[in-house]
Scaffold this active site. Structure first.
Site, PDB file in Angstrom:
ATOM      1  N   TYR A   7      -1.768  20.231   8.488  1.00 37.66           N
ATOM      2  CA  TYR A   7      -0.915  19.660   9.569  1.00 37.66           C
ATOM      3  C   TYR A   7       0.351  20.275   9.190  1.00 37.66           C
ATOM      4  CZ  TYR A   7      -2.313  15.820   6.150  1.00 37.66           C
ATOM      5  OH  TYR A   7      -2.744  15.120   5.140  1.00 37.66           O
TER       6      TYR A   7
ATOM      7  N   CYS B 292     -10.791  33.753   4.358  1.00 37.44           N
ATOM      8  CA  CYS B 292     -10.731  34.716   5.676  1.00 37.44           C
ATOM      9  C   CYS B 292     -10.314  33.783   6.772  1.00 37.44           C
ATOM     10  CB  CYS B 292     -12.588  34.910   5.964  1.00 37.44           C
ATOM     11  SG  CYS B 292     -13.503  33.536   5.953  1.00 37.44           S
TER      12      CYS B 292
ATOM     13  N   ARG C  85      -3.007  20.503   2.822  1.00 41.52           N
ATOM     14  CA  ARG C  85      -1.777  19.844   3.654  1.00 41.52           C
ATOM     15  C   ARG C  85      -1.009  21.050   4.545  1.00 41.52           C
ATOM     16  NH1 ARG C  85       1.986  17.500   2.105  1.00 41.52           N
ATOM     17  NH2 ARG C  85       2.060  15.490   3.329  1.00 41.52           N
TER      18      ARG C  85
ATOM     19  N   GLU D 272       0.737  -1.272  -0.018  1.00 41.86           N
ATOM     20  CA  GLU D 272       0.102  -0.065   0.198  1.00 41.86           C
ATOM     21  C   GLU D 272       0.948   1.276   0.007  1.00 41.86           C
ATOM     22  OE1 GLU D 272      -2.995   0.118   2.856  1.00 41.86           O
ATOM     23  OE2 GLU D 272      -3.184  -2.288   3.084  1.00 41.86           O
ATOM     24  N   PRO D 273       1.573   1.406  -1.185  1.00 41.45           N
ATOM     25  CA  PRO D 273       2.519   2.568  -1.220  1.00 41.45           C
ATOM     26  C   PRO D 273       1.982   3.866  -0.774  1.00 41.45           C
ATOM     27  CG  PRO D 273       2.344   1.532  -3.284  1.00 41.45           C
ATOM     28  CD  PRO D 273       1.641   0.762  -2.276  1.00 41.45           C
ATOM     29  N   GLY D 274       0.709   4.057  -1.146  1.00 44.42           N
ATOM     30  CA  GLY D 274       0.118   5.220  -1.054  1.00 44.42           C
ATOM     31  C   GLY D 274       0.754   6.510  -2.062  1.00 44.42           C
ATOM     32  N   ARG D 275       0.931   7.655  -1.192  1.00 38.87           N
ATOM     33  CA  ARG D 275       1.387   8.707  -2.022  1.00 38.87           C
ATOM     34  C   ARG D 275       2.658   8.629  -2.948  1.00 38.87           C
ATOM     35  NH1 ARG D 275       2.390  12.392   3.063  1.00 38.87           N
ATOM     36  NH2 ARG D 275       0.779  10.902   3.753  1.00 38.87           N
TER      37      ARG D 275
HETATM   38  C1  LIG Z   1      -4.660   1.761   5.153  1.00 36.67           C
HETATM   39  C2  LIG Z   1      -3.653   2.616   4.448  1.00 36.67           C
HETATM   40  N1  LIG Z   1      -2.716   2.076   3.553  1.00 36.67           N
HETATM   41  C3  LIG Z   1      -1.765   3.091   2.906  1.00 36.67           C
HETATM   42  C4  LIG Z   1      -1.944   4.376   2.957  1.00 36.67           C
HETATM   43  C5  LIG Z   1      -1.164   5.285   2.251  1.00 36.67           C
HETATM   44  O1  LIG Z   1      -0.083   5.970   2.942  1.00 36.67           O
HETATM   45  P1  LIG Z   1       0.438   7.422   2.519  1.00 36.67           P
HETATM   46  O2  LIG Z   1      -0.429   8.461   3.901  1.00 36.67           O
HETATM   47  O3  LIG Z   1       1.862   7.586   2.762  1.00 36.67           O
HETATM   48  O4  LIG Z   1       0.131   8.104   1.379  1.00 36.67           O
HETATM   49  C6  LIG Z   1      -2.821   4.956   3.870  1.00 36.67           C
HETATM   50  C7  LIG Z   1      -2.790   6.318   4.590  1.00 36.67           C
HETATM   51  O5  LIG Z   1      -3.399   6.884   5.177  1.00 36.67           O
HETATM   52  C8  LIG Z   1      -3.724   4.001   4.700  1.00 36.67           C
HETATM   53  O6  LIG Z   1      -4.824   4.322   5.874  1.00 36.67           O
END
Ligand SMILES: Cc1ncc(COP(=O)(O)O)c(C=O)c1O
Length: 252
Positions: A149, A176, A145, A106-109
């Site tokens: 945070y 505002c 973003r 789940e590499p995400g971003r």
């Molecule tokens: C379950 C799960 N997998 C993968 C990711 C991806 O991670 P990232 O925030 O680094 O993009 C997230 C993000 O919150 C997540 O909740």
């Protein structure tokens, strides 16, 4: 992590798996976990994997066989030239340990974060003597973003503008809220009308955007080599209200 709303602790997992295994409605075959976001080193992934593999062998001893493991945890990207994970090394270290388990990542971003930029234009420059602000047409509703945070995005002038004013600028939006900023203390040479690119906006950028302050959301343009195409049209003030109804309209 025990104070975190997500998941269950590994200490409870064995008992929960045993309970699930007894259910005729559940087919137990995988272990999934997520160790956090924006991880820039391989070692936390490997430490978590080792713990997970230990749990998998405990489960096996109980007669519960796993066929997949989801080694969730977002792979970090460079927002400001930070060093991050070497993907090849990361995958190889995982493959060296998982045996014949199917692996899910789940590499995400890391997939799209650095593929997107947010382009905004300078509307006004305001120098108070204490602080210098570039008021831009992009705002916290477009790229949340930084205000949500305190995240850092590189800010780059799209074209060199030697006629501009060189200073240390806060890039602030027209919303505002005092917290409406996209970048702070950036050395840039700017003039009214200049375009600025906020980098690494491909993940948690548009999807986190909102219509706060009745601001239509931006257009999205995809670029491939020298080609570009509009892939999402700019919203209009009219489109913000198209799903709304006047209260008791049918009576009047
Ligand atoms: C379950 C799960 N997998 C993968 C990711 C991806 O991670 P990232 O925030 O680094 O993009 C997230 C993000 O919150 C997540 O909740």
């Amino acid at each position: 992590l025990k104070e975190n709303k997500f998941g269950v602790s590994i200490d409870r997992a064995l008992a929960l798996y045993k309970k699930a295994e007894l259910s005729k409605h559940l087919d137990v075959f995988g272990l999934d976990y997520h160790i956090g976001s924006q991880i820039t080193e391989v070692s936390p992934f490997i430490e978590a994997l080792e713990k997970a593999l230990e749990l998998i062998s405990q489960l096996k001893a109980e007669g519960i066989k796993m066929s997949h493991i989801d080694i969730g945890g977002g792979v970090g990207i460079a927002y400001n030239e930070e060093k991050t994970i070497n993907i090849e090394k990361y995958i190889q270290s995982v493959l060296d340990k998982v045996g014949d388990l199917e692996v899910i990542l789940e590499p995400g971003r890391a997939i799209v974060g650095n593929a997107g930029i947010f382009v905004t234009q300078v509307e006004y420059l305001k120098q108070s003597g204490v602080k210098s602000f570039a008021i831009i047409d992009g705002a916290m509703n477009d790229l949340q973003r930084p205000s949500l945070y305190g995240s850092y995005h590189q800010a780059i002038a799209v074209e060199d503008n030697s006629k501009g004013i060189k200073d240390t600028w806060d890039l602030v939006g027209p919303i505002c809220e005092t917290g409406d900023f996209l970048a702070k203390d950036r050395e840039l040479t700017l003039a009214q009308g200049d375009y600025i690119a906020l980098m690494s906006a491909g993940a948690y950028g548009f999807v986190l955007s909102s219509n706060y302050n009745s601001r239509p959301r931006v257009a999205e343009v995809m670029v491939s080599g020298s080609d570009h195409a509009l892939v999402r049209k700019r919203e209009t003030v009219g489109s913000l209200f198209e799903n709304e109804f006047i209260f008791n309209n049918e009576i009047n």
